[in-house]
Each structure stands twice: as C-alpha cells, then as structure tokens.
Motif scaffolding. Structure first.
Motif, short mmCIF file in Angstrom:
data_model
loop_
_atom_site.label_atom_id
_atom_site.label_comp_id
_atom_site.label_asym_id
_atom_site.label_seq_id
_atom_site.Cartn_x
_atom_site.Cartn_y
_atom_site.Cartn_z
N ASP A 38 -24.17 24.75 -9.87
CA ASP A 38 -22.97 24.11 -9.35
C ASP A 38 -21.75 24.96 -9.68
N ALA A 39 -20.78 24.93 -8.81
CA ALA A 39 -19.58 25.73 -9.03
C ALA A 39 -18.50 24.96 -9.76
N GLN A 40 -18.59 23.61 -9.74
CA GLN A 40 -17.55 22.80 -10.34
C GLN A 40 -18.14 21.75 -11.27
N LEU A 41 -17.37 21.36 -12.26
CA LEU A 41 -17.73 20.27 -13.15
C LEU A 41 -17.18 18.95 -12.58
N PRO A 42 -17.76 17.82 -12.97
CA PRO A 42 -17.14 16.55 -12.62
C PRO A 42 -15.72 16.47 -13.17
N GLU A 43 -14.89 15.68 -12.53
CA GLU A 43 -13.50 15.58 -12.95
C GLU A 43 -13.35 14.73 -14.21
N ASN A 44 -12.27 14.97 -14.93
CA ASN A 44 -11.85 14.14 -16.07
C ASN A 44 -12.92 14.04 -17.17
N LEU A 45 -13.52 15.17 -17.49
CA LEU A 45 -14.53 15.17 -18.54
C LEU A 45 -13.88 15.11 -19.92
N ASP A 46 -14.52 14.38 -20.82
CA ASP A 46 -14.10 14.34 -22.22
C ASP A 46 -14.87 15.33 -23.07
N PHE A 47 -16.04 15.77 -22.58
CA PHE A 47 -16.93 16.56 -23.43
C PHE A 47 -17.96 17.26 -22.57
N ILE A 48 -18.35 18.47 -22.98
CA ILE A 48 -19.40 19.23 -22.29
C ILE A 48 -20.42 19.70 -23.31
N ALA A 49 -21.70 19.56 -22.99
CA ALA A 49 -22.77 20.01 -23.88
C ALA A 49 -23.66 21.01 -23.18
N LEU A 50 -23.96 22.10 -23.87
CA LEU A 50 -24.94 23.09 -23.43
C LEU A 50 -26.15 22.93 -24.33
N PRO A 51 -27.28 22.48 -23.79
CA PRO A 51 -28.42 22.10 -24.62
C PRO A 51 -29.33 23.27 -24.99
N GLY A 52 -30.31 22.95 -25.80
CA GLY A 52 -31.30 23.94 -26.21
C GLY A 52 -32.37 24.15 -25.17
N GLY A 53 -33.19 25.15 -25.40
CA GLY A 53 -34.28 25.49 -24.49
C GLY A 53 -34.46 26.99 -24.41
N PHE A 54 -34.91 27.44 -23.27
CA PHE A 54 -35.19 28.86 -23.07
C PHE A 54 -34.69 29.26 -21.69
#
Length: 229
Positions: A38-54
């Motif tokens: 996706d090129a854009q994030l949802p509007e009016n975010l309070d927090f963003i998380a990048l999770p674990g994995g590979f």
C-alpha cells in the motif's frame, strides 16, 4: 478514547496477527491491517507497529528489502510527524534499514537461532513506551531471532547512552549485542526498536502463566501516554 493502531504486514511476517491481537486486548479496539504494498496509511493513526517475522525470507539483509516497500515512505513520514512507531524483531531490523534508527543488527554471536524468555533492564523511561516503568526495573520478555546482535560504532553507542536512547538492556545477553542493548529509541523518543517480543507477554494479571504480563505494560504505557497528551 478511540485508539487507531496499524500493523504493517510484509511477505514473510509471522507475528503480525500476534501484534494485532495484543493491541486489541490492551486497547479494546481492533488494529488496522496494512499491506506492505500500500502507498498510504489509514488516516488519523495513533500508533504504527512493524511486527516480527522474516520479511522477504531475510534475503540480502534482514529487513533490507522490506525497508524499500511502498508503505515505508508513509511510515517514515508519520514517524517524522511524531506518530509513535514500534518495530519488534524483524520490525526493528526494518526500522534500522529504513534509517529511522541507528546501528545494525547482525547474526547472533553464537551463530544460532535463539528462542527463549530473557531478562531485561529498563534503562530509559523517557518515551511513551517506557514512561510507566521505573528506571532499573527488571522485566521478562521472550526473544526469537537469528540476527539480533546489535552493532554500532563507539560514537553512536556513546550518543545513545548519553541521550537516554537505550530503552532496554539484556541482563543475560543472548546474541552478543554491544553493551547488552536490547532496544533503542529515536531522538524524539517516539520510535522504539527492540528484539524481544512484548506482544508475546500480554497475559492478563489474573493469568500470568499465559506467557507473562511484562509486555502488556509497554502497550499500556503507550495508551496512557497518548491519553494524557
């Protein structure tokens, strides 16, 4: 309070659902799921998380290809506006590869995958993630990684320590990280990268045997800090 959190999913993420479940458990609001393309994030975010994995199978370097995903441009812009961002394990690697945090994450010193609960010391409380902890408080959080050996040159390490940007240190270093660093903060304290998985230690206080409760406090700190702001 309505809490709008987004969890980014990359090809190869395997802790994105865990993160989303943890956020809903703590906040009472479902997390928004965002695809890396996706090129854009949802509007009016309070927090963003990048999770674990590979992400991308850890080809090239862990997190390097994910850091070039279209959504990262939006994540970087949000972080620059002051939106809190948490990168856990592979998410920490992505934050470093994207330039949001300094240093590098190298192959574990023992050349083996490490998967166990580790003891941490809370170093800095000057961030929305750690404000509810006491400096020197000891917590227990699981780790699961092969490339978690934090490296930076002496100048950067001194700056991180001097500016209060070391969030957590290992008490029993599982991967060889320099100065036992387990998590670091951005200059404004609103971006946190850490190798341990707080989303795997969010059991309610009444059921501490279900993975532990110490990670839950990190998310509660964040919500409390945002409400108070």
């Amino acid at each position: 309070m309505s809490f709008r959190a987004a969890v980014i999913t990359f090809p190869g993420s395997n802790c994105d659902r865990d993160m989303a479940v943890a956020l809903e458990m703590v906040t009472g609001h479902p997390a928004l799921r965002v695809w890396h393309g996706d090129a854009q994030l949802p509007e009016n975010l309070d927090f963003i998380a990048l999770p674990g994995g590979f992400s991308y199978g850890d080809y090239l370097r862990s997190g390097a290809m994910a850091a070039k995903s279209p959504i990262l441009r939006a994540v970087i812009a949000a972080a620059e506006r002051g939106v809190p961002v948490l990168g856990v394990c592979n998410g920490f690697q992505v934050l470093i590869e994207s330039g949001l945090l300094p240093g590098a994450l190298m192959r574990n010193a023992g050349q083996t995958f490490v998967c166990r609960t580790v003891a941490l010391e809370v170093v800095s409380t000057a961030s929305p993630f750690t404000t509810g902890f006491d400096a020197g408080e000891r917590i227990r959080i699981p780790v699961a990684h092969h490339d978690g050996n934090y490296f930076a040159d002496a100048k950067v390490l001194d700056e991180l320590a001097g500016e209060g940007r070391v969030a957590f240190r290992y008490l029993d270093n599982p991967n060889g990280s320099q100065r036992d660093i387990a998590g670091v903060l951005s200059a404004n304290g609103r971006v946190l990268g850490m190798m341990p998985h707080p989303e795997r230690a969010i059991a309610p206080a009444a059921h501490p045997s279900m993975g532990g409760t110490d990670g839950r406090k990190l998310f509660e700190n964040l919500v409390g800090a945002l409400v108070a702001a």
